[in-house]
Motif scaffolding. Sequence first.
Motif, PDB file in Angstrom:
ATOM      1  N   ARG A 142      22.843  66.921  20.303  1.00 51.45           N
ATOM      2  CA  ARG A 142      23.761  67.700  19.471  1.00 51.45           C
ATOM      3  C   ARG A 142      24.568  68.664  20.336  1.00 51.45           C
ATOM      4  NH1 ARG A 142      20.181  69.877  16.233  1.00 51.45           N
ATOM      5  NH2 ARG A 142      20.069  67.992  14.996  1.00 51.45           N
ATOM      6  N   GLU A 143      23.915  69.330  21.251  1.00 48.51           N
ATOM      7  CA  GLU A 143      24.601  70.282  22.131  1.00 48.51           C
ATOM      8  C   GLU A 143      25.641  69.567  22.996  1.00 48.51           C
ATOM      9  OE1 GLU A 143      23.499  73.345  25.743  1.00 48.51           O
ATOM     10  OE2 GLU A 143      21.972  72.916  24.233  1.00 48.51           O
ATOM     11  N   ALA A 144      25.282  68.392  23.516  1.00 45.41           N
ATOM     12  CA  ALA A 144      26.231  67.624  24.326  1.00 45.41           C
ATOM     13  C   ALA A 144      27.432  67.193  23.490  1.00 45.41           C
ATOM     14  CB  ALA A 144      25.540  66.402  24.924  1.00 45.41           C
ATOM     15  N   ALA A 145      27.178  66.759  22.263  1.00 48.88           N
ATOM     16  CA  ALA A 145      28.272  66.350  21.384  1.00 48.88           C
ATOM     17  C   ALA A 145      29.182  67.524  21.071  1.00 48.88           C
ATOM     18  CB  ALA A 145      27.706  65.746  20.091  1.00 48.88           C
ATOM     19  N   ASN A 146      28.605  68.684  20.804  1.00 48.71           N
ATOM     20  CA  ASN A 146      29.414  69.884  20.529  1.00 48.71           C
ATOM     21  C   ASN A 146      30.229  70.283  21.751  1.00 48.71           C
ATOM     22  OD1 ASN A 146      28.497  70.089  17.908  1.00 48.71           O
ATOM     23  ND2 ASN A 146      26.851  71.515  18.410  1.00 48.71           N
ATOM     24  N   THR A 147      29.628  70.227  22.921  1.00 46.60           N
ATOM     25  CA  THR A 147      30.334  70.563  24.151  1.00 46.60           C
ATOM     26  C   THR A 147      31.508  69.622  24.376  1.00 46.60           C
ATOM     27  OG1 THR A 147      28.344  71.462  25.180  1.00 46.60           O
ATOM     28  CG2 THR A 147      30.114  70.771  26.660  1.00 46.60           C
ATOM     29  N   MET A 148      31.249  68.328  24.250  1.00 46.26           N
ATOM     30  CA  MET A 148      32.325  67.353  24.462  1.00 46.26           C
ATOM     31  C   MET A 148      33.386  67.464  23.375  1.00 46.26           C
ATOM     32  SD  MET A 148      31.748  66.100  27.295  1.00 46.26           S
ATOM     33  CE  MET A 148      33.146  64.994  27.262  1.00 46.26           C
ATOM     34  N   GLY A 149      32.977  67.750  22.144  1.00 45.16           N
ATOM     35  CA  GLY A 149      33.939  67.956  21.060  1.00 45.16           C
ATOM     36  C   GLY A 149      34.877  69.104  21.378  1.00 45.16           C
ATOM     37  N   GLY A 150      34.317  70.197  21.910  1.00 47.91           N
ATOM     38  CA  GLY A 150      35.137  71.338  22.283  1.00 47.91           C
ATOM     39  C   GLY A 150      36.085  71.011  23.419  1.00 47.91           C
ATOM     40  N   ILE A 151      35.605  70.278  24.399  1.00 51.51           N
ATOM     41  CA  ILE A 151      36.439  69.887  25.528  1.00 51.51           C
ATOM     42  C   ILE A 151      37.573  68.981  25.060  1.00 51.51           C
ATOM     43  CG2 ILE A 151      36.488  68.487  27.643  1.00 51.51           C
ATOM     44  CD1 ILE A 151      33.599  69.553  28.170  1.00 51.51           C
ATOM     45  N   LEU A 152      37.215  67.987  24.272  1.00 51.25           N
ATOM     46  CA  LEU A 152      38.231  67.030  23.820  1.00 51.25           C
ATOM     47  C   LEU A 152      39.229  67.647  22.853  1.00 51.25           C
ATOM     48  CD1 LEU A 152      35.992  63.866  23.426  1.00 51.25           C
ATOM     49  CD2 LEU A 152      37.655  64.357  25.233  1.00 51.25           C
ATOM     50  N   SER A 153      38.780  68.526  21.982  1.00 51.59           N
ATOM     51  CA  SER A 153      39.731  69.147  21.055  1.00 51.59           C
ATOM     52  C   SER A 153      40.689  70.062  21.810  1.00 51.59           C
ATOM     53  CB  SER A 153      39.004  69.912  19.950  1.00 51.59           C
ATOM     54  OG  SER A 153      38.327  71.030  20.472  1.00 51.59           O
ATOM     55  N   GLY A 154      40.211  70.700  22.866  1.00 54.46           N
ATOM     56  CA  GLY A 154      41.086  71.520  23.693  1.00 54.46           C
ATOM     57  C   GLY A 154      42.082  70.683  24.474  1.00 54.46           C
ATOM     58  N   ALA A 155      41.660  69.498  24.887  1.00 50.06           N
ATOM     59  CA  ALA A 155      42.520  68.611  25.651  1.00 50.06           C
ATOM     60  C   ALA A 155      43.620  68.001  24.790  1.00 50.06           C
ATOM     61  CB  ALA A 155      41.694  67.490  26.293  1.00 50.06           C
TER      62      ALA A 155
END
Length: 77
Positions: free
Chosen positions: A62-75
């Motif tokens: 879950r933490e990895a998914a949230n981290t990647m979600g934040g990275i991708l939404s920023g990108a």
Amino acid sequence: MLHRVLKRAGLPKVRFHDLRHTFATLALQNGVDIKTVSGMLGHYSAGFTLDTYTHVTTSAKREAANTMGGILSGALR
């Protein structure tokens, strides 16, 4: 000796290896770096420690998914 101490304390019987495994897993899950844990356990490599004592947990996924979600939404902005 471990089993005598556990019995006197009213705790369930566990093997010394079980305590070692718990220590390593909790240390890694709580941010202790892999090289430190590996050295404390006397392992020849951090890779061995990772292969032996780390597990992918639901919270880690879950933490990895949230981290990647934040990275991708920023990108995407």
